[in-house]
Structures are given as structure tokens and as C-alpha cells.
Write a protein that holds these residues in place. Structure first.
Motif, PDB file in Angstrom:
ATOM      1  N   ALA A 166     -32.591 -32.946  26.988  1.00  0.00           N
ATOM      2  CA  ALA A 166     -32.394 -31.586  26.482  1.00  0.00           C
ATOM      3  C   ALA A 166     -33.479 -30.654  26.996  1.00  0.00           C
ATOM      4  O   ALA A 166     -34.555 -31.095  27.413  1.00  0.00           O
ATOM      5  N   GLU A 167     -33.189 -29.356  26.960  1.00  0.00           N
ATOM      6  CA  GLU A 167     -34.149 -28.335  27.362  1.00  0.00           C
ATOM      7  C   GLU A 167     -33.971 -27.105  26.486  1.00  0.00           C
ATOM      8  O   GLU A 167     -32.949 -26.950  25.813  1.00  0.00           O
ATOM      9  N   VAL A 168     -34.973 -26.232  26.508  1.00  0.00           N
ATOM     10  CA  VAL A 168     -34.949 -25.022  25.681  1.00  0.00           C
ATOM     11  C   VAL A 168     -34.497 -23.838  26.525  1.00  0.00           C
ATOM     12  O   VAL A 168     -34.972 -23.638  27.636  1.00  0.00           O
ATOM     13  N   TRP A 169     -33.567 -23.060  25.977  1.00  0.00           N
ATOM     14  CA  TRP A 169     -33.166 -21.787  26.586  1.00  0.00           C
ATOM     15  C   TRP A 169     -33.656 -20.647  25.691  1.00  0.00           C
ATOM     16  O   TRP A 169     -33.725 -20.785  24.465  1.00  0.00           O
ATOM     17  N   SER A 181     -26.917 -30.152  19.253  1.00  0.00           N
ATOM     18  CA  SER A 181     -26.877 -29.812  17.826  1.00  0.00           C
ATOM     19  C   SER A 181     -27.917 -30.589  17.026  1.00  0.00           C
ATOM     20  O   SER A 181     -28.735 -30.006  16.322  1.00  0.00           O
ATOM     21  N   LYS A 182     -27.902 -31.917  17.128  1.00  0.00           N
ATOM     22  CA  LYS A 182     -28.836 -32.719  16.355  1.00  0.00           C
ATOM     23  C   LYS A 182     -30.048 -33.060  17.213  1.00  0.00           C
ATOM     24  O   LYS A 182     -29.920 -33.592  18.310  1.00  0.00           O
ATOM     25  N   LEU A 183     -31.231 -32.755  16.691  1.00  0.00           N
ATOM     26  CA  LEU A 183     -32.469 -32.971  17.439  1.00  0.00           C
ATOM     27  C   LEU A 183     -33.295 -34.066  16.794  1.00  0.00           C
ATOM     28  O   LEU A 183     -33.301 -34.234  15.581  1.00  0.00           O
ATOM     29  N   GLU A 184     -34.009 -34.799  17.626  1.00  0.00           N
ATOM     30  CA  GLU A 184     -34.986 -35.755  17.144  1.00  0.00           C
ATOM     31  C   GLU A 184     -36.245 -34.993  16.716  1.00  0.00           C
ATOM     32  O   GLU A 184     -36.487 -33.869  17.175  1.00  0.00           O
ATOM     33  N   PRO A 185     -37.061 -35.575  15.841  1.00  0.00           N
ATOM     34  CA  PRO A 185     -38.282 -34.881  15.397  1.00  0.00           C
ATOM     35  C   PRO A 185     -39.174 -34.437  16.553  1.00  0.00           C
ATOM     36  O   PRO A 185     -39.755 -33.346  16.504  1.00  0.00           O
ATOM     37  N   THR A 203     -33.132 -22.074  21.776  1.00  0.00           N
ATOM     38  CA  THR A 203     -32.089 -23.024  21.409  1.00  0.00           C
ATOM     39  C   THR A 203     -32.080 -24.198  22.373  1.00  0.00           C
ATOM     40  O   THR A 203     -32.305 -24.026  23.575  1.00  0.00           O
ATOM     41  N   ALA A 204     -31.816 -25.373  21.843  1.00  0.00           N
ATOM     42  CA  ALA A 204     -31.764 -26.583  22.660  1.00  0.00           C
ATOM     43  C   ALA A 204     -30.393 -26.723  23.314  1.00  0.00           C
ATOM     44  O   ALA A 204     -29.360 -26.602  22.646  1.00  0.00           O
ATOM     45  N   VAL A 228     -26.955 -33.570   8.305  1.00  0.00           N
ATOM     46  CA  VAL A 228     -26.745 -33.139   9.687  1.00  0.00           C
ATOM     47  C   VAL A 228     -25.703 -34.011  10.374  1.00  0.00           C
ATOM     48  O   VAL A 228     -25.320 -33.766  11.510  1.00  0.00           O
ATOM     49  N   VAL A 229     -25.244 -35.067   9.679  1.00  0.00           N
ATOM     50  CA  VAL A 229     -24.230 -35.959  10.225  1.00  0.00           C
ATOM     51  C   VAL A 229     -22.850 -35.468   9.793  1.00  0.00           C
ATOM     52  O   VAL A 229     -22.608 -35.243   8.613  1.00  0.00           O
ATOM     53  N   LYS A 230     -21.939 -35.291  10.761  1.00  0.00           N
ATOM     54  CA  LYS A 230     -20.580 -34.878  10.447  1.00  0.00           C
ATOM     55  C   LYS A 230     -19.771 -36.128  10.108  1.00  0.00           C
ATOM     56  O   LYS A 230     -19.378 -36.881  10.981  1.00  0.00           O
TER      57      LYS A 230
END
Length: 927
Positions: free
Chosen positions: A236-239, A387-391, A262-263, A670-672
Motif C-alpha cells: 500500500a501507499e499514501v495518496w 480499506s483495512k489497515l494494519e497498525p 488515504t491508503a 472493521v470486518v464485513k
């Protein structure tokens, strides 16, 4: 110290008091038919008007990220867009019907643009279901049907689509002016706001290289400046983009432009993405021999639902990954009457020898009709949010997004220029005009309260004046320190490491205990030697060690334990959960976890641990029922002499006019998943200084993301009983609720449903001959908004931010309702964001000054810090308790269908939260 392990006192309730406020067991018997007939009906939705601007505080001038908008357009016509596939073979589509909500927005926009040549009037489209125009585009007709052509993807042949434009209604835009100028509470004309919002965002959707995201197209990302984008790991990267919203405020209409970091999934070859997502140190070479079963599960989780583009043909084809299949050499299918592998097919059909034939194939079809592609011929399509990020990713984003106020102000102005709303020809054609300069607003800086501790020598009161929102505990002891007599230590780190550290004796557990007792004594806590120190023996369960520690305390003192101190080896969430479940639910003894490395236990000291231990002392004292500090009451007296002061009941004799401060919050999964649940927590103060709180945690009924607290009535009844027992049969006459996490669109529902539940709870706690109806003030606290303030350099704090206590209640607030912005904390890193407070019910009749000062002073009473915090502690405590509740439910990582140690299923299949032990329910065990 107090008996009972530091818990609040519990007095036996006199019989005559029981008749006034029945317990849960005898309540039904005491309620007569007459009392039952006093039913609480749904609360009428209304919002109190602002009682006038606040006056207290030094005046300052700030800039904010609002841009004034003028509108001269009197009306707008709203059209619904319906798009269906009418090409040959379209009847086989699994998504037959209206495709406007699901088609790629670029396809929808191309279709609408294709038919718009027929229109001479200005029009705007949101890329989905809504077209706005300043004149009627379908005169004399309810709807108009067109047919257009568009390719759903590059390389595919164009299809025929039917576009039906249906008039929904004509919108009177002058109602916005009426709403802003009104002096009465009324509903915001949302249709008028929607019309103008679609116009303002239309052009960005048609600009090449732009991405418009969010349910209301609120997130806009211009072509990315690669110098800003930063890798945050795991593919992932930040925009950098901006959030754009239109709001009616006191000075008119404003457009708010706020930065958004946003990631996104990195647009890279799938092979490279997989290496990053799986954190493979050897790069793509680690993939050559294939994946283990565990790696396949990780890869499937990382790739499922991602859009990828093919590279093995002359054109790019976009497809969606539904799962993984066998490898390219193992997966075989029938081709022209012969059974061949995917690897053979690619060699024969495309003259391409696969480099990684042992890797699983991407299934871009369905489970029943798979369509497989090798990973090495696919690349990740750009513009997909993570959508879901690690710490670790969340920390990287926070660190990267933190901009100093001056830098952030420049970035907002640059984004405003890129948005170019003020030069957009379409905006001008609709009669709209935006001022490109930031609004200036008048603010006030409230005086900080004196924070009261005790002098360690004389034991007299010692008042500290915060500077920059912070103060120092040096040469102070806590206001009401507890005694820690009955406690034990559980060491989950390796015994050899903590008893005989390699780096010298200063890292031993004995050295830590000496420092621990010394710092506790400096803070005023009397700490005796621990009853036991237990070490983990091999794979001994954490639960067994916790039970042994509690038994050791009981055997030595013949009383319940006060605290179990746990030394953790790492940040493993599973280990932490086990400890908290045992202490909170099974044993009823608070626990305090320390990370061995941070506490310098078994590790070479990187820095003195005195400050770390002082922070631990604050937590332990609160858990034991002590009071860390107070806000000086004498400072209120000049203010309370004002004739309009509604705060007088706070300073009045608590014995005759008791009050309770409430906090409530809901945390969502955060889990669907169909089994995911939201967790709610409600806390209530028990004493005059509002420093001790009782807690109730509940699972929200129904599906996930339910914000309205369904169990609020029973939660409040439990808190009222705790208050009653704690205060010798006294009932709170005033309730102040700080409710966190409610969006503006939910305000009416909160008033109607949660206020009704509060009223019902109070009614049911009354007796047959004595109705109980305390006055309620209900304040919603919002942190997730997009307003920020920028001070003049000579009126800023050391970090360049606005000063703690800065309050704004004019120009950019609600046109007539009771709301304000308050920044109660000092700047540390980045730009301070104020909290936005909405007073949606006020039966206590607060003035603006009263509620603003009360809120600001509460923010200096957070038990875990020696600085003011961004929101009042009751809301903070509810937030912490709700997250503890999620942990006791099993957390987001657990399978909701498997009965975990901390949760179970009831007869209806609903998840049930493990009950917090009654011995600690009225303590602050979660801080």
C-alpha cells in the motif's frame, strides 16, 4: 486508603430509601398500576437554539479552511439516471437491471456525456444516479429514453446501453437562504444542498487522471505528485487528496476543503505487490518454488476483490480477482478437444513461457465458472483504496499526514487552486461564485483552570496552572492516592531474561521493582511488597498464571486482590486479550500490563523509566479508585456570580443537588461479516468531582454498524443504581451526556430514540409515589469533521497551532442551533483539530459560556495524562470501554461463529458479551 481494594464505598441501603429508589429485584413489586400508566412517549425532535454567543475569553482572529460561496440560481431540476445493458446477450448478465450504481463511473460519465449534446442548458452529473440542471431538460415529459454506446473496459467492444432520465422534482434553492436567516429550529433543505454539491464536483469527475471517491463524492484526488506518495508497507501507499463539503453556516454557504491522506493499493505488477503484501524478504525469487498452504491463504486474502489489468495482449483488460486456483502447470482444461495446462496454453497461444508456473492462478471468473490468469501477466489497477489497515500502516499514515499548521494551510490553498471551483465555467453558469480566500473568524481563548494536587511535604492543596495545555507532576503527589497492599506480579517474559539480564543488573526485575515503588511513593501511593511473583513455565496458559496470582493474594491477605501487574514479552494482541479477559471477567481484579522492553525489564535501559512509571502510576491509582487531580472549585466563583450562570448546581452542595456526567460511544467492526457486531459503552460519574466512573458495556442488537445504543436504558439504570449506592441513597438531579461518534444525519434519530430510552430509564427508576425525572443536557462530540483553524504567528503556541481553550461559535457554526468548536488540547505534532460540539437537548438551560467553560475544564481531568485532552474524559472513557468490550467479544480478528473464550451465542444465534465482573464494574478497570 480505603477498604475494598480501592473500590468506591458501598453502603447498606436504609429501608426508607429503598422505597424511594427500588433495587432491580423489588422494583417491579413497588411500581403500581398508576406508576406504570405514566408511559414515556417518543421524544419530539427539536434542537435548542443558541442562547447567544459566548463572551468569556481573550479575542483572537483565525483563518479557517472554509471558502464563502454565493448563489444566485433560484432553482434546480433533479433527474434520476437509470442505465441498463441492451446489447446482444445482455440477458445473461448476472447484474441485470439498473447498472448506474455499479458500473465504473467513467463509463456512466461517458454515456451521459454522449447524450448531453442535446442539452443547451448547463447540467451536472454525479457519476451515478443524479443529474442537476438549472432548467427543465425534459419539458412536458416525465422521463426521456436514450441509447448510447460505451466500452465497459479498454479493449472490449462498445456495448449498447439504454439511459432513462426521469424528473424527480424541482428544487427551490431559495430555501437555503430562508434556512440560514431563520431564527427557529428547522430542517436543513438537503435537496438544495445536494443540487449545489453535484454542480461543484461535476468538473473534477471529468478531468483525466482524477479519482472521485466516497458515497457523496467527497474525496477527490488530483493526479498524484509522486514526491508526496509514500510506501506504507504490505503493498500500500499514501495518496494526497482533499475532502470537499458544502455547508450552510451563520455567514452563508461555505465550501470546506480539507486535506485527505488515504491508503491505496500500489499500482504494480501482481508479483511485486504480492512480495510486498506478504513481506517476502527475498523478493520475487521467493515465489519461484510456489507457495505453502499458509502463504496461499495470505495471498488469497491480499488479492481477493482487487481489480487487475492484463498485459499479455495488445490491449489491457480489467478483471476482478475472486480467488486463487491451482498452479499453471496443475490447472488443466479442455481446448479444441485436447486437455492442456494453463502454462501450455500461454506458450501455444501467446508464445509466452511462464517464469513462475508453480504459483497459484488468479481466478477472475466465478467459483462455478472459473477464468484463470497467471499472476505474472497481471498488474494492479490504479486507484483502489486499501480499506483495512494494519497498525504499522496506520502509524505510517499518521506520521506522514502530520503537517505543521503553516504547511497545512499552504497545502489547502494549493488544493483549492487545483479544485479551481472559483474559475470553473460550469459553476459560473449555474450562478455560483466562490471566494478563493480563506474565511477569517473571530475566536476566544478560554482561561485554563487550576489543576489541584497535594503537596508531598505538607499534604496541603497545590494548584498548578497549565501552560500550553500541560503541567508537570514534579514535587506533587496525587490528590487522593490509593494504597496498593494486595497485589501480585505475573511475568510472561522469559524468566532468565528478567532475573539475569545480559546488559547488567539495572535491567533486572528487582531493579524495576525498586524504581516502581520509589515512583509510586513520590506520587503518594503506598505500595507494599507483592504477594507473589509468578513466571511462566514453558507453555503454561496465561489464565492459569492469573488464577494462581489471585489465589496467592487471597491466601496471604484473606481478601480479594487489588491488582495484578503483568509483564508482557511483546505487543501480541492475543496475549493482552487473555490477560484482560481473565482479570475483567473471571477474577474481578484489575490488571496493569507493562511491555518488558518499554519498562526496561530484561533490556538495556534506553532512557530513564521514571516518566514511564509516573504514567503507570496515574493508571493504577485510577483503577484502584483513587483521584489523581481535581479542578480548583474556587476559580469558578467569580463566574458563578453572573446572573445568567447555569453552572451553579455544579458548585452547589453535592449532598443536596447531586449530578452525574455521562459518556457514551459505539465502536464498529472493521470486518464485513453477517456476524460482525458493534459494541456500545456508557460511563457515568459517581462523585462530586466527576473523577470516578462506573461502566456498562453492551453488544448492539442486529447487524454491524448500528450507531443508536439499543441497550442505553438498561445501561443507565445500572449506572443510576451504582450512583445511588455510592452516594448513600442520593439520586442525581442533573444528567449531562457527552455522546461520541454520531454523524449529523443521525441527530434526529438520536434525539428521538436515545433520549426516549434515557427518559424511560429514569421513569422506571422512580417509585409509585415519587416520579424521578432529572433534567438532561445531551451533547454530541464530533472529532471526524473537516474544519481546521490557522492562527496568526503571534497568537500561536510553540507548535504553531491555535492555543488550548480556543473556542469558535460564530460565522462558521450552525445558523441558529447550539453548537461550537473547541480546541481544548495543546499542539504536539501536525495541526490541531478542534472538537465540534452540538447541544441537541438542554433541559438545564446552559448559557454558551457555561457549557463551553464546563467542557474545557472537563478536558483537564483525564486520569491518564498531565495535559488537557481533545474531548471530555467521559467520552474518552466510553471510547476505551467500548474497545475493551470488543476485545471481550473476541475482537475483529476472531471468527464470530466460533464460541471464543470471551463470547458465546444465545438461543437466537446472537453474540453475547462476556459480563464484566461485578466487583470491578463500578471501577475504571479499562484505563
Amino acid at each position: 486508603g480505603r477498604a475494598g481494594g480501592g473500590r468506591g464505598p458501598r453502603w447498606s441501603t436504609p429501608e426508607h430509601v429503598k422505597r424511594q429508589w427500588p433495587s432491580s429485584t423489588d422494583q417491579t413489586a413497588l411500581l403500581t398500576d398508576t406508576a406504570q400508566s405514566r408511559k414515556i412517549h417518543s421524544i419530539q425532535t427539536y434542537h435548542p437554539l443558541r442562547p447567544g454567543p459566548g463572551k468569556i475569553g481573550a479575542k483572537v482572529t483565525l483563518k479557517c479552511n472554509h471558502f464563502l460561496m454565493e448563489n444566485t440560481c433560484p432553482q434546480a431540476f433533479h433527474y434520476d439516471v437509470n442505465i441498463t445493458d441492451v446489447s446482444e446477450g445482455s440477458s445473461d448478465r448476472p447484474d441485470r437491471g439498473d447498472l448506474a450504481p455499479t458500473l465504473d463511473m467513467s463509463v456512466c460519465r461517458a454515456l451521459v456525456m454522449g447524450i448531453a449534446s442535446r442539452w443547451t442548458a448547463p447540467w451536472a452529473y454525479d457519476g451515478r444516479k443524479t443529474i442537476m440542471s438549472s432548467v427543465d431538460l425534459t419539458p412536458g415529459q416525465a422521463s426521456v429514453t436514450f441509447v448510447g454506446k460505451a466500452a465497459e473496459d479498454e479493449g472490449k467492444r462498445p456495448k449498447d446501453f439504454q439511459i432513462v432520465i426521469t424528473l424527480v422534482n424541482r428544487i427551490d434553492l431559495n430555501r437555503l437562504v430562508t434556512f440560514i436567516n431563520s431564527k427557529q429550529s428547522m430542517q436543513i433543505p438537503q435537496d438544495s444542498l445536494l443540487a449545489l454539491d453535484v454542480v461543484l464536483k461535476h468538473s473534477a469527475g471529468y478531468r483525466p487522471g482524477w479519482y472521485v471517491l466516497g458515497r457523496q463524492n467527497n474525496l477527490l484526488f488530483p493526479p498524484q505528485d509522486m514526491s508526496f506518495n509514500r510506501d506504507i508497507g504490505l503493498g500500500a501507499e499514501v495518496w494526497l487528496g482533499y475532502n470537499q463539503t458544502l455547508r450552510p453556516v451563520q455567514c452563508g454557504l461555505t465550501v470546506t476543503i480539507d486535506l485527505s491522506t488515504t491508503a491505496f493499493i500500489k499500482a504494480a505488477p501482481v508479483m511485486d505487490y504480492l512480495v510486498s503484501a506478504m513481506n517476502l524478504r527475498g523478493g520475487v525469487n521467493d515465489l519461484a518454488k510456489g507457495l505453502s498452504e499458509a502463504q496461499k491463504r495470505t495471498a488469497k486474502k491480499a488479492l481477493s476483490k482487487l481489480k487487475v489489468q492484463t498485459t499479455h495482449q495488445d490491449y489491457k483488460r480489467t478483471v476482478k480477482v475472486s480467488g486463487l486456483e491451482k498452479s499453471a502447470v496443475d490447472y488443466k482444461f479442455d481446448c479444441d478437444g485436447k486437455t492442456i495446462s494453463v502454462a501450455e496454453y500461454f506458450k501455444n497461444r501467446y508464445k509466452k513461457t511462464l517464469k513462475y508456473p508453480k504459483l497459484p492462478l488468479l481466478n477472475v471468473g466465478t467459483k462455478n465458472k472459473p477464468n484463470c490468469l497467471p499472476m505474472e501477466v497481471c498488474v494492479i489497477k490504479a486507484g483502489q483504496r486499501r480499506s483495512k489497515l494494519e497498525p504499522s500502516q496506520t502509524s505510517a499514515i499518521i506520521l506522514h499526514a502530520a503537517k505543521e499548521p503553516a504547511e497545512r494551510m499552504r497545502a489547502v490553498e494549493e488544493m483549492m487552486q487545483k479544485a479551481s471551483i472559483h474559475t470553473d465555467p460550469l459553476v459560473a453558469k449555474f450562478g455560483l461564485k466562490m471566494n478563493p480566500k480563506m474565511l477569517e473568524v473571530q475566536a476566544r481563548v478560554l482561561p485554563p483552570p487550576m489543576v489541584t494536587y497535594k503537596d508531598p511535604r505538607s499534604n496541603s492543596l497545590k494548584n498548578l496552572l497549565p501552560e500550553g495545555g500541560a503541567w508537570n507532576l514534579q514535587n506533587c503527589k496525587l490528590y487522593e492516592p490509593a494504597q496498593l497492599n494486595r497485589w501480585a506480579i505475573v511475568v510472561l517474559e522469559k524468566q532468565d531474561r528478567v532475573t539475569n539480564p545480559r546488559d547488567g543488573p539495572e535491567g533486572s526485575l528487582n531493579a524495576f521493582l525498586g524504581d516502581f515503588q520509589r515512583i509510586m511513593k513520590q506520587c503518594g501511593l503506598h505500595v507494599e511488597a507483592p504477594s507473589a511473583i509468578l513466571y511462566r513455565n514453558g507453555y503454561e496458559p496465561t489464565s492459569a498464571l492469573m488464577t494462581q496470582a489471585n489465589m496467592a493474594i487471597s491466601q496471604r491477605h484473606q481478601q480479594r486482590g487489588q491488582l495484578i501487574l503483568v509483564i508482557l514479552p511483546d505487543t501480541s494482541s492475543d496475549c493482552y486479550k487473555e490477560v484482560k479477559f481473565e482479570s475483567d471477567c473471571k477474577l474481578g481484579v484489575p490488571s496493569q500490563c507493562l511491555l518488558a522492553q518499554k519498562a526496561n525489564i530484561g533490556y538495556a535501559p534506553r532512557r530513564p523509566r521514571d516518566q514511564y512509571l509516573a504514567n503507570v502510576a496515574l493508571k493504577i491509582n485510577a483503577k484502584l479508585g483513587g483521584v489523581n487531580s481535581l479542578i480548583s472549585a474556587s476559580q469558578d466563583m467569580p463566574f458563578l456570580s453572573r446572573p445568567d450562570a447555569a453552572l451553579s448546581w455544579i458548585a452547589a452542595n453535592f449532598e443536596s443537588k447531586p449530578f452525574m456526567i455521562l459518556g457514551a460511544d459505539v465502536t464498529h467492526s472493521v470486518v464485513k461479516s453477517e456476524n460482525a457486531r458493534s459494541i456500545a459503552a456508557v460511563v457515568g460519574s459517581l462523585n462530586k468531582s466527576a473523577t470516578r466512573y462506573s461502566t456498562r458495556i453492551t453488544v448492539q442488537p442486529g447487524a454491524a454498524n448500528v450507531e443508536i445504543i439499543g441497550g442505553l436504558k438498561e445501561a443507565l439504570k445500572g449506572l443510576l443504581r451504582d450512583f445511588y449506592n455510592h452516594n448513600r441513597g442520593k439520586k442525581p438531579e442533573r444528567l449531562i451526556m457527552y455522546r461520541d461518534g454520531v454523524a449529523e444525519s443521525q441527530f434526529e434519530t438520536v434525539i428521538r430514540e436515545e433520549m426516549t430510552l434515557l427518559k424511560q430509564a429514569c421513569h422506571e427508576m422512580g417509585a409509585a409515589d415519587a416520579e424521578y425525572s432529572p433534567k438532561i443536557t445531551y451533547i454530541i462530540v464530533q472529532k471526524r469533521h473537516h474544519t481546521v483553524f490557522f492562527p496568526n504567528p503571534n497568537e500561536a503556541d510553540a507548535s504553531g497551532n491555535i492555543l488550548p481553550g480556543t473556542v469558535v461559535d460564530s460565522k462558521i457554526c450552525h445558523p441558529h442551533e447550539f453548537d461550537f468548536y473547541l480546541c481544548s488540547h495543546g499542539g504536539l505534532k501536525g495541526t490541531s483539530r478542534p472538537a465540534h460540539y452540538h447541544v441537541i437537548v438542554d433541559e438545564n438551560g446552559f448559557s454558551s459560556d457555561c457549557i463551553q467553560l464546563l467542557t474545557f475544564r472537563f478536558c483537564h481531568m483525564y486520569c491518564r495524562a498531565t495535559r488537557s485532552v481533545s474531548i471530555p474524559p467521559p467520552a474518552y472513557y466510553a471510547h476505551l470501554a467500548a474497545f475493551r468490550g470488543r476485545m471481550l467479544l473476541g475482537g475483529d480478528e476472531s471468527d464470530a461463529r466460533s464460541t471464543s473464550q470471551a463470547s458465546e451465542l444465545d438461543a437466537m444465534g446472537n453474540l453475547q458479551l462476556a459480563d464484566v465482573h461485578e466487583e470491578i464494574r463500578s471501577t475504571m478497570f479499562y484505563v
